[in-house]
Design an enzyme around this catalytic site. Structure first.
Site, PDB file in Angstrom:
ATOM      1  N   HIS A  99     -54.836  31.162  27.414  1.00  0.00           N
ATOM      2  CA  HIS A  99     -55.791  31.406  28.502  1.00  0.00           C
ATOM      3  C   HIS A  99     -56.606  30.157  28.768  1.00  0.00           C
ATOM      4  O   HIS A  99     -56.848  29.357  27.863  1.00  0.00           O
ATOM      5  CB  HIS A  99     -56.709  32.589  28.182  1.00  0.00           C
ATOM      6  CG  HIS A  99     -57.443  32.464  26.875  1.00  0.00           C
ATOM      7  ND1 HIS A  99     -56.839  32.730  25.673  1.00  0.00           N
ATOM      8  CD2 HIS A  99     -58.713  32.098  26.594  1.00  0.00           C
ATOM      9  CE1 HIS A  99     -57.712  32.549  24.694  1.00  0.00           C
ATOM     10  NE2 HIS A  99     -58.865  32.146  25.221  1.00  0.00           N
ATOM     11  N   HIS A 101     -60.249  28.990  30.241  1.00  0.00           N
ATOM     12  CA  HIS A 101     -61.606  29.371  30.645  1.00  0.00           C
ATOM     13  C   HIS A 101     -61.975  28.545  31.872  1.00  0.00           C
ATOM     14  O   HIS A 101     -61.785  27.324  31.875  1.00  0.00           O
ATOM     15  CB  HIS A 101     -62.612  29.044  29.546  1.00  0.00           C
ATOM     16  CG  HIS A 101     -62.409  29.745  28.243  1.00  0.00           C
ATOM     17  ND1 HIS A 101     -63.200  30.788  27.836  1.00  0.00           N
ATOM     18  CD2 HIS A 101     -61.507  29.546  27.250  1.00  0.00           C
ATOM     19  CE1 HIS A 101     -62.805  31.198  26.637  1.00  0.00           C
ATOM     20  NE2 HIS A 101     -61.781  30.465  26.260  1.00  0.00           N
TER      21      HIS A 101
END
Ligand code: AMP
Length: 113
Positions: A99, A101
């Site tokens: 992922h 951010h």
């Protein structure tokens, strides 16, 4: 991956506040925001971390980065933002699903660590 929180967010069994979704990626607000705007962008396919990016799955990373300008525009981050990826133990990665951010909404601290 059965026990992966982000796979469950992708399949809808854990709710999330979605910002953007298509057939390959999902962007949603972080549960514990570290900035006025804090969104996570994940591939729908399970890739554990940056260390598992290779020639056969790198396309999704490029795809995420082509969509980030669209996502950040939607978020109103016209004055800039930071993209962070934590990898592994020393990188303090807490969720083992790749992922990115996106942090913004104010002038961020210049410190990198
Ligand atoms: P990292 O430490 O880089 O692995 O980041 C994981 C991020 O996922 C943290 O910022 C958490 O606040 C966030 N997070 C964990 N569970 C959820 C959830 N159910 N919904 C949204 N964000 C979450």
């Amino acid at each position: 991956m059965a026990d992966c929180i982000f796979c469950k967010i992708v399949d809808g069994s854990i709710p999330s506040k979605k910002v953007y979704e298509d057939d390959k990626i999902l962007a949603f607000y972080d549960l514990e925001p570290q900035a006025p705007v804090h969104v996570l962008v994940v591939p729908k396919q399970h890739i554990c971390c940056a260390n598992e990016i290779n020639e056969s799955n790198a396309e999704i990373v490029a795809y995420i980065f082509t969509k980030i300008p669209e996502i950040t525009k939607k978020l109103g981050l016209d004055n800039g933002y930071r993209i962070v990826n934590n990898c592994g133990e020393d990188g303090c990665q807490s969720v083992k699903h790749l992922h990115f951010h996106i942090l913004g909404g104010k002038k961020l601290n210049g410190a990198m660590c």
